[in-house]
Design a protein around this motif. Structure first.
Motif, short mmCIF file in Angstrom:
data_model
loop_
_atom_site.label_atom_id
_atom_site.label_comp_id
_atom_site.label_asym_id
_atom_site.label_seq_id
_atom_site.Cartn_x
_atom_site.Cartn_y
_atom_site.Cartn_z
N LEU A 34 13.94 -6.65 0.22
CA LEU A 34 13.62 -5.24 0.46
C LEU A 34 14.87 -4.36 0.50
O LEU A 34 14.86 -3.24 -0.02
CB LEU A 34 12.84 -5.10 1.77
N GLU A 35 15.95 -4.86 1.11
CA GLU A 35 17.14 -4.01 1.21
C GLU A 35 17.75 -3.73 -0.17
O GLU A 35 18.28 -2.64 -0.42
CB GLU A 35 18.19 -4.66 2.13
N LEU A 36 17.64 -4.70 -1.07
CA LEU A 36 18.12 -4.47 -2.43
C LEU A 36 17.18 -3.57 -3.21
O LEU A 36 17.61 -2.84 -4.11
CB LEU A 36 18.30 -5.80 -3.16
N GLN A 37 15.90 -3.63 -2.89
CA GLN A 37 14.94 -2.74 -3.54
C GLN A 37 15.32 -1.28 -3.28
O GLN A 37 15.22 -0.43 -4.17
CB GLN A 37 13.53 -3.01 -3.02
N THR A 38 15.78 -1.00 -2.07
CA THR A 38 16.19 0.36 -1.72
C THR A 38 17.38 0.78 -2.57
O THR A 38 17.42 1.90 -3.10
CB THR A 38 16.56 0.43 -0.23
N ARG A 39 18.35 -0.11 -2.74
CA ARG A 39 19.53 0.22 -3.54
C ARG A 39 19.15 0.39 -5.01
O ARG A 39 19.66 1.28 -5.70
CB ARG A 39 20.59 -0.88 -3.41
N LEU A 40 18.27 -0.47 -5.51
CA LEU A 40 17.84 -0.37 -6.90
C LEU A 40 17.14 0.96 -7.15
O LEU A 40 17.37 1.62 -8.17
CB LEU A 40 16.92 -1.53 -7.27
N LEU A 41 16.29 1.36 -6.23
CA LEU A 41 15.58 2.64 -6.36
C LEU A 41 16.57 3.80 -6.44
O LEU A 41 16.41 4.71 -7.25
CB LEU A 41 14.63 2.83 -5.19
N ARG A 42 17.63 3.72 -5.63
CA ARG A 42 18.63 4.78 -5.63
C ARG A 42 19.37 4.83 -6.96
O ARG A 42 19.65 5.90 -7.50
CB ARG A 42 19.62 4.57 -4.48
N VAL A 43 19.67 3.66 -7.52
CA VAL A 43 20.36 3.61 -8.81
C VAL A 43 19.47 4.19 -9.90
O VAL A 43 19.92 4.95 -10.76
CB VAL A 43 20.75 2.16 -9.17
N LEU A 44 18.18 3.83 -9.88
CA LEU A 44 17.26 4.34 -10.88
C LEU A 44 17.10 5.86 -10.77
O LEU A 44 16.87 6.54 -11.76
CB LEU A 44 15.90 3.66 -10.74
#
Length: 467
Positions: free
Chosen positions: A249-259
């Protein structure tokens, strides 16, 4: 759609022309039929007061073929939707048709109702004055499949040929999701740039952030040098995130920010890094259910789920198994530098009805095994690995496998062998096995064994005598 819509059909096969003409006239579409592409061009050159709303053309014809005719139509009348019929239902055909500017392609043999529906959609499309974009590439085929479910995959790849849009691929493990991701990249404007793949399930959780975004020197113990992550490696190209459902989940947050922002920070870094990356994600899991459970961010799911492609399981495309077997046997012979094997008709039928829980990957591994282990040039039933036969099925039962599926395999093996009276043989055999187990369980006490089986003691005694 107007009742005065006009369709032109061109095919050197008179029966195809006749069938399509009758079917389209039955829904109030005026039809003009041609036996060659040259006649179509001649008619267009002469001009007509009633130009067509759609052209339906075969791909293989004497003289001007369907793709050449399509090219001429695109040059002379680019707003005319063209449907290409082809008996060559592979990825090459699909992409060539779409990149040539076709509205759609229709694999032969086709369902007449499906053909009529397709023509009606093309006419509606024409009357609304929309154009279908054409691609600019021509590469080899990577994926085999003539089953309807695979044709939908080919269509999706063709439609996305000039797109940078985010794609979510779902399907069971071993169905070939990475192959589809590769095809999407190779058919895209980014094809000259890197295709970088990362399997979320294969990387330890604590290393995933560094794998994705890279790290600065000294960011953690062992980080002796600066390292680019997969996002930077894929700059200008495509990043394929396999098994995205396993992303923490914590990486999902970072991925969303990158996208959202198009930039990120390396682990231990303070300067933003920009990367122009197209995301293709894949999973065998149900992301909607993960969202409901709170295991996957809903906003990230919607960001990834722009276009979804479903890859069918091998069970859903059994008609492709013979072609896949031939392809994988040929591939294995080349890679292993061994003689080319083929399978007997009996083995081909048997392999085509197996459940293949590991899908195409399992089939490919089986073909590699057969290339090495089968003694003859033609693979026979006795050459198959034990796990695919009744004997192997019994071993699976002892190890806790799916006994019902294994019994199905045994029954299919018997049926394919042409043996008659299978039911008469198998029922006494099963009863005998059950009686043996019951008597072992009760230390030979027939009264108790009969109760376990749901029989009376006399029934058990009689059946023991019969067996």
């Amino acid at each position: 759609m107007s009742a005065k819509a006009i369709a032109w059909i061109v095919d050197d096969d008179r029966s195809i022309r006749w069938v399509l003409q009758k079917a389209l006239e039955a829904v109030d579409i005026t039809v003009k039929a041609f036996e060659s592409g040259d006649l179509v061009l001649e008619q267009l050159k002469r001009g007509t007061n009633t130009p067509p709303d759609v052209l339906v053309s075969d791909i293989r014809m004497p003289g001007l073929d369907g793709l050449q005719l399509l090219a001429e139509i695109q040059r002379k009348q680019p707003d005319l939707p063209v449907i290409i019929m082809t008996a060559y239902s592979d990825l090459d055909s699909a992409v060539s048709v779409y990149e040539g500017g076709a509205f759609e392609y229709l694999p032969k043999p086709f369902d007449v109702d499906e053909a009529v529906d397709l023509v009606q959609r093309a006419i509606t499309h024409h009357q609304q004055q929309h154009n279908n974009p054409a691609g600019e590439i021509n590469i080899g085929s990577e994926i085999i499949g003539e089953a309807p479910a695979m044709q939908e995959v080919f269509r999706a790849i063709g439609r996305l040929a000039r797109s940078n849009i985010t794609v979510l691929i779902n399907g069971e493990s071993g169905t070939g999701k990475e192959l589809v991701a590769h095809a999407l990249h190779k058919h895209s404007p980014r094809r000259q740039n890197p295709f970088i793949a990362l399997n979320m399930a294969a990387i330890p959780r604590e290393l995933l952030e560094s794998e994705l975004f890279g790290h600065e020197k000294g960011a953690f113990t062992g980080a002796h040098v600066q390292r680019k992550g997969r996002f930077e490696q894929a700059d200008g190209g495509t990043l394929f995130l396999d098994e995205i459902g396993d992303m923490p989940l914590e990486l999902q947050t970072r991925l969303l920010r990158v996208l959202s922002d198009g930039e990120f920070f390396r682990v231990g870094g303070h300067s933003a890094v920009k990367a122009d990356v197209r995301i293709i994600a894949a999973t065998h899991q149900n992301l909607e259910q993960q969202v409901e459970r709170g295991d996957f961010r809903e906003d990230l799911f919607h960001r990834l789920n722009v276009i979804r492609i479903h890859i069918p399981s091998l069970r859903e495309r059994r008609e492709d198994i013979p072609a896949l077997v031939a392809f994988f046997l040929n591939k294995a012979a080349r890679e292993l530098n061994m003689g080319l094997k083929s399978v007997s008709p009996e083995v081909e039928r048997y392999l085509s009805q197996l459940p293949w829980p590991g899908n195409v990957r399992q089939l490919e591994n089986t073909c590699r095994w057969l290339t090495v282990m089968s003694p003859g040039q033609v693979v026979q039933m006795e050459d198959l690995p034990m796990e695919l036969t009744a004997d192997g099925g019994m071993e699976s039962v002892r190890s806790g496998g799916d006994w019902q599926q294994m019994f199905r395999l045994w029954a299919a093996n018997k049926a394919l062998s042409g043996q008659e009276g299978v039911l008469a043989d198998v029922v006494p055999m099963i009863e005998h096995l059950l009686m043996e187990v019951a008597l072992e369980k009760t230390a030979g006490k027939r009264q108790e064994a009969a109760k376990l089986l749901g029989w009376g003691r006399n029934t058990l005694t009689r059946k023991l005598k019969e067996n």
